[in-house]
Design a protein around this motif. Structure first.
Motif, short mmCIF file in Angstrom:
data_model
loop_
_atom_site.label_atom_id
_atom_site.label_comp_id
_atom_site.label_asym_id
_atom_site.label_seq_id
_atom_site.Cartn_x
_atom_site.Cartn_y
_atom_site.Cartn_z
N PRO A 116 0.83 -1.21 0.00
CA PRO A 116 0.00 0.00 0.00
C PRO A 116 0.87 1.26 0.00
N ALA A 139 -1.10 5.32 3.66
CA ALA A 139 -2.38 4.60 3.77
C ALA A 139 -2.98 4.81 5.16
N ASP A 163 -5.18 2.82 6.66
CA ASP A 163 -5.40 1.56 7.37
C ASP A 163 -4.32 0.55 7.03
N GLU A 164 -4.15 -0.40 7.93
CA GLU A 164 -3.27 -1.52 7.65
C GLU A 164 -3.89 -2.35 6.53
N GLN A 165 -3.05 -3.06 5.82
CA GLN A 165 -3.52 -3.94 4.74
C GLN A 165 -3.35 -5.39 5.20
N THR A 196 -3.76 -9.28 3.89
CA THR A 196 -3.89 -10.11 2.70
C THR A 196 -3.82 -11.57 3.11
#
Length: 109
Positions: free
Chosen positions: A10, A14, A16-18, A20
């Motif tokens: 990201p 960003a 927010d945290e990403q 996956t």
């Protein structure tokens, strides 16, 4: 899902945290978490039903356990096994860079 744990990151600003998901099977989930300066909200504690093993791949973080007086500083290569139900929180992740975690969630024995 990226083919490389350091791909498709990201933006550094960003909000927010990403998260996956890389693999999911009964009783097991593997995910990549990318932080860019985020931390847990004040007075918030994770208290998960499943155990979690984490390794920090890049960046830095402060991880705090409710039953310990001081936060633990994590740097690349540091790993921890967090027992199911153990309260923990992220006090800080390094701003201006990607803090990349690999988390393995597994059913508690």
């Amino acid at each position: 899902m990226p083919d490389n744990l350091f791909a498709d990151l990201p933006a550094l600003d960003a909000a927010d945290e990403q998260f996956t998901r890389l693999l999911a099977e009964p009783g097991l989930v593997v995910e990549r978490i990318v932080s860019t300066g985020q931390a847990s909200p004040p007075d918030f504690w994770y208290e998960q039903a499943q155990a979690e093993w984490i390794v920090l791949l890049a960046g830095e973080a402060l991880l705090r356990f409710a039953d310990e007086a001081e936060a633990r500083r994590l740097q690349p290569g540091d790993c921890l096994d967090i027992a199911a139900g153990r309260q923990h929180r992220v006090d800080w992740t390094q701003p201006g860079t990607h803090t990349i975690w690999l988390a393995i969630h597994r059913a508690a024995p």
